[in-house]
Design a protein around this motif. Structure first.
Motif, PDB file in Angstrom:
ATOM      1  N   LYS A  16      19.276-109.230  60.110  1.00 15.82           N
ATOM      2  CA  LYS A  16      18.073-108.456  60.073  1.00 15.82           C
ATOM      3  C   LYS A  16      17.321-107.672  59.396  1.00 15.82           C
ATOM      4  O   LYS A  16      16.102-107.573  59.295  1.00 15.82           O
ATOM      5  N   ILE A  17      18.670-106.790  58.811  1.00 16.11           N
ATOM      6  CA  ILE A  17      17.583-106.229  58.467  1.00 16.11           C
ATOM      7  C   ILE A  17      18.050-105.443  56.817  1.00 16.11           C
ATOM      8  O   ILE A  17      18.093-105.080  56.071  1.00 16.11           O
ATOM      9  N   GLU A  18      19.016-106.629  56.874  1.00 16.76           N
ATOM     10  CA  GLU A  18      19.158-106.590  55.345  1.00 16.76           C
ATOM     11  C   GLU A  18      18.310-106.578  54.229  1.00 16.76           C
ATOM     12  O   GLU A  18      19.081-106.014  52.810  1.00 16.76           O
ATOM     13  N   THR A  19      17.443-107.170  54.533  1.00 17.01           N
ATOM     14  CA  THR A  19      16.948-107.056  53.240  1.00 17.01           C
ATOM     15  C   THR A  19      16.027-105.309  53.027  1.00 17.01           C
ATOM     16  O   THR A  19      15.622-104.992  51.785  1.00 17.01           O
ATOM     17  N   GLU A  20      16.254-104.616  54.244  1.00 15.17           N
ATOM     18  CA  GLU A  20      15.499-103.396  54.395  1.00 15.17           C
ATOM     19  C   GLU A  20      17.026-102.129  53.505  1.00 15.17           C
ATOM     20  O   GLU A  20      16.635-101.495  52.775  1.00 15.17           O
ATOM     21  N   LEU A  21      18.112-102.589  53.671  1.00 14.98           N
ATOM     22  CA  LEU A  21      19.045-102.091  53.490  1.00 14.98           C
ATOM     23  C   LEU A  21      19.600-102.040  51.740  1.00 14.98           C
ATOM     24  O   LEU A  21      19.855-101.545  50.989  1.00 14.98           O
ATOM     25  N   ILE A  22      18.981-103.588  51.484  1.00 11.23           N
ATOM     26  CA  ILE A  22      19.231-103.493  50.299  1.00 11.23           C
ATOM     27  C   ILE A  22      18.095-102.572  49.057  1.00 11.23           C
ATOM     28  O   ILE A  22      18.580-102.115  48.875  1.00 11.23           O
ATOM     29  N   ALA A  23      17.065-103.096  49.633  1.00  9.27           N
ATOM     30  CA  ALA A  23      15.658-101.980  49.022  1.00  9.27           C
ATOM     31  C   ALA A  23      16.812-100.704  49.510  1.00  9.27           C
ATOM     32  O   ALA A  23      16.296 -99.465  48.116  1.00  9.27           O
ATOM     33  N   PHE A  24      17.001 -99.907  49.666  1.00 11.20           N
ATOM     34  CA  PHE A  24      17.358 -98.793  50.424  1.00 11.20           C
ATOM     35  C   PHE A  24      18.602 -98.236  49.357  1.00 11.20           C
ATOM     36  O   PHE A  24      18.682 -97.517  48.645  1.00 11.20           O
ATOM     37  N   ARG A  25      19.644 -99.493  49.151  1.00  8.46           N
ATOM     38  CA  ARG A  25      20.749 -99.181  48.503  1.00  8.46           C
ATOM     39  C   ARG A  25      20.244 -98.983  46.831  1.00  8.46           C
ATOM     40  O   ARG A  25      20.220 -97.933  46.169  1.00  8.46           O
ATOM     41  N   ARG A  26      19.002 -99.824  46.320  1.00  9.72           N
ATOM     42  CA  ARG A  26      18.292 -99.757  45.550  1.00  9.72           C
ATOM     43  C   ARG A  26      17.492 -98.626  44.795  1.00  9.72           C
ATOM     44  O   ARG A  26      17.463 -98.155  43.898  1.00  9.72           O
ATOM     45  N   LEU A  27      17.295 -97.467  46.204  1.00  9.96           N
ATOM     46  CA  LEU A  27      16.419 -96.475  46.259  1.00  9.96           C
ATOM     47  C   LEU A  27      17.191 -95.171  45.762  1.00  9.96           C
ATOM     48  O   LEU A  27      16.753 -94.779  44.969  1.00  9.96           O
ATOM     49  N   LEU A  28      18.463 -95.882  46.125  1.00 12.86           N
ATOM     50  CA  LEU A  28      19.309 -94.684  46.256  1.00 12.86           C
ATOM     51  C   LEU A  28      20.248 -94.497  44.363  1.00 12.86           C
ATOM     52  O   LEU A  28      20.504 -93.989  43.740  1.00 12.86           O
ATOM     53  N   HIS A  29      19.683 -96.292  44.213  1.00 14.05           N
ATOM     54  CA  HIS A  29      20.432 -96.332  42.381  1.00 14.05           C
ATOM     55  C   HIS A  29      19.829 -95.671  42.176  1.00 14.05           C
ATOM     56  O   HIS A  29      19.684 -95.676  40.960  1.00 14.05           O
ATOM     57  N   SER A  30      18.370 -95.563  41.976  1.00  8.28           N
ATOM     58  CA  SER A  30      17.318 -95.369  41.251  1.00  8.28           C
ATOM     59  C   SER A  30      17.755 -94.108  40.655  1.00  8.28           C
ATOM     60  O   SER A  30      16.744 -93.706  40.414  1.00  8.28           O
ATOM     61  N   GLU A  31      17.856 -93.412  41.632  1.00  7.99           N
ATOM     62  CA  GLU A  31      17.591 -92.058  42.149  1.00  7.99           C
ATOM     63  C   GLU A  31      18.701 -91.413  41.903  1.00  7.99           C
ATOM     64  O   GLU A  31      18.612 -90.394  42.864  1.00  7.99           O
ATOM     65  N   PRO A  32      19.707 -91.173  40.691  1.00  6.45           N
ATOM     66  CA  PRO A  32      20.759 -90.520  40.898  1.00  6.45           C
ATOM     67  C   PRO A  32      20.670 -88.892  40.603  1.00  6.45           C
ATOM     68  O   PRO A  32      19.975 -88.282  40.182  1.00  6.45           O
ATOM     69  N   GLU A  33      21.988 -88.736  41.572  1.00  9.28           N
ATOM     70  CA  GLU A  33      21.945 -87.075  41.836  1.00  9.28           C
ATOM     71  C   GLU A  33      23.128 -87.137  40.928  1.00  9.28           C
ATOM     72  O   GLU A  33      24.538 -87.361  41.821  1.00  9.28           O
ATOM     73  N   LEU A  34      23.823 -85.659  40.782  1.00  8.61           N
ATOM     74  CA  LEU A  34      25.321 -85.344  39.741  1.00  8.61           C
ATOM     75  C   LEU A  34      26.074 -84.880  41.327  1.00  8.61           C
ATOM     76  O   LEU A  34      25.013 -84.337  42.108  1.00  8.61           O
ATOM     77  N   SER A  35      26.818 -84.860  40.982  1.00 11.30           N
ATOM     78  CA  SER A  35      28.630 -84.260  42.229  1.00 11.30           C
ATOM     79  C   SER A  35      27.350 -82.987  42.431  1.00 11.30           C
ATOM     80  O   SER A  35      27.320 -82.364  42.180  1.00 11.30           O
ATOM     81  N   GLU A  36      27.660 -82.411  44.302  1.00  9.39           N
ATOM     82  CA  GLU A  36      27.127 -80.963  44.307  1.00  9.39           C
ATOM     83  C   GLU A  36      26.004 -81.312  44.173  1.00  9.39           C
ATOM     84  O   GLU A  36      25.696 -79.749  44.644  1.00  9.39           O
ATOM     85  N   ASN A  37      25.096 -82.284  43.949  1.00 15.07           N
ATOM     86  CA  ASN A  37      23.897 -82.318  43.799  1.00 15.07           C
ATOM     87  C   ASN A  37      22.779 -82.742  44.345  1.00 15.07           C
ATOM     88  O   ASN A  37      21.561 -82.902  44.392  1.00 15.07           O
ATOM     89  N   GLU A  38      23.682 -83.810  45.707  1.00 15.06           N
ATOM     90  CA  GLU A  38      22.717 -85.155  46.141  1.00 15.06           C
ATOM     91  C   GLU A  38      21.840 -84.376  47.490  1.00 15.06           C
ATOM     92  O   GLU A  38      22.501 -85.361  48.217  1.00 15.06           O
ATOM     93  N   PHE A  39      21.111 -83.368  47.077  1.00 20.64           N
ATOM     94  CA  PHE A  39      20.643 -83.140  48.171  1.00 20.64           C
ATOM     95  C   PHE A  39      19.488 -83.683  49.088  1.00 20.64           C
ATOM     96  O   PHE A  39      18.930 -83.999  49.910  1.00 20.64           O
ATOM     97  N   LYS A  40      18.694 -84.355  47.482  1.00 23.20           N
ATOM     98  CA  LYS A  40      17.820 -85.250  48.037  1.00 23.20           C
ATOM     99  C   LYS A  40      18.460 -86.600  48.948  1.00 23.20           C
ATOM    100  O   LYS A  40      17.482 -87.712  49.644  1.00 23.20           O
ATOM    101  N   THR A  41      19.266 -87.164  47.586  1.00 21.76           N
ATOM    102  CA  THR A  41      19.611 -88.233  48.596  1.00 21.76           C
ATOM    103  C   THR A  41      20.389 -88.270  49.766  1.00 21.76           C
ATOM    104  O   THR A  41      20.624 -89.098  50.610  1.00 21.76           O
ATOM    105  N   GLN A  42      21.009 -86.897  50.085  1.00 19.39           N
ATOM    106  CA  GLN A  42      22.084 -86.580  51.935  1.00 19.39           C
ATOM    107  C   GLN A  42      20.398 -86.683  52.442  1.00 19.39           C
ATOM    108  O   GLN A  42      20.624 -87.164  52.946  1.00 19.39           O
ATOM    109  N   ASP A  43      19.258 -86.055  52.208  1.00 20.02           N
ATOM    110  CA  ASP A  43      17.957 -86.202  52.613  1.00 20.02           C
ATOM    111  C   ASP A  43      17.378 -87.786  53.086  1.00 20.02           C
ATOM    112  O   ASP A  43      17.728 -87.844  54.541  1.00 20.02           O
ATOM    113  N   LYS A  44      17.400 -88.352  52.657  1.00 18.72           N
ATOM    114  CA  LYS A  44      17.066 -89.984  52.632  1.00 18.72           C
ATOM    115  C   LYS A  44      18.478 -90.603  53.352  1.00 18.72           C
ATOM    116  O   LYS A  44      17.518 -91.879  54.138  1.00 18.72           O
ATOM    117  N   VAL A  45      19.885 -89.683  52.981  1.00 21.80           N
ATOM    118  CA  VAL A  45      20.681 -90.908  54.019  1.00 21.80           C
ATOM    119  C   VAL A  45      20.195 -90.437  55.835  1.00 21.80           C
ATOM    120  O   VAL A  45      20.544 -91.387  56.415  1.00 21.80           O
TER     121      VAL A  45
END
Length: 106
Positions: free
Chosen positions: A11-40
């Protein structure tokens, strides 16, 4: 009859794919994934999944099944690599020439 996990996920497959693509488009280097962690964390809270922060940028979430039994553990890396992504994707890294999630390269 209660839906299975697979039915709920479908039921949420489309939403999950969009979320993964969002994370993929906004990468952060190791130990600096603060925005990524916030989104998760926002997504975990949205789905009512309990979590805890550990270390500098890590998060552990726990999804309990309805029956006792075996445990399944999944691990996901969220850090980017300091390499250029040149794949012409609509969700390509917004850091051209700097770093990317190279998960699509294999």
């Amino acid at each position: 009859m209660k839906e299975t996990a697979l039915e709920q996920t479908a039921k949420i497959e489309t939403e999950l794919i969009a979320f993964r693509r969002l994370l993929h488009s906004e990468p952060e280097l190791s130990e600096n994934e603060f925005k990524t962690q916030d989104k998760v964390i926002v997504k975990l809270e949205e789905y009512g999944i309990p979590y805890r922060k550990v270390g500098k940028t890590s998060t552990i979430a726990t999804i309990k099944g309805k029956n006792p039994g075996k445990t399944v553990a999944l691990r996901a890396d969220i850090d980017a690599l300091p390499i250029n992504e040149d794949l012409n994707l609509d969700f390509q890294s917004n850091n051209p020439g700097a770093w990317c999630h190279a998960c699509l390269w294999s």
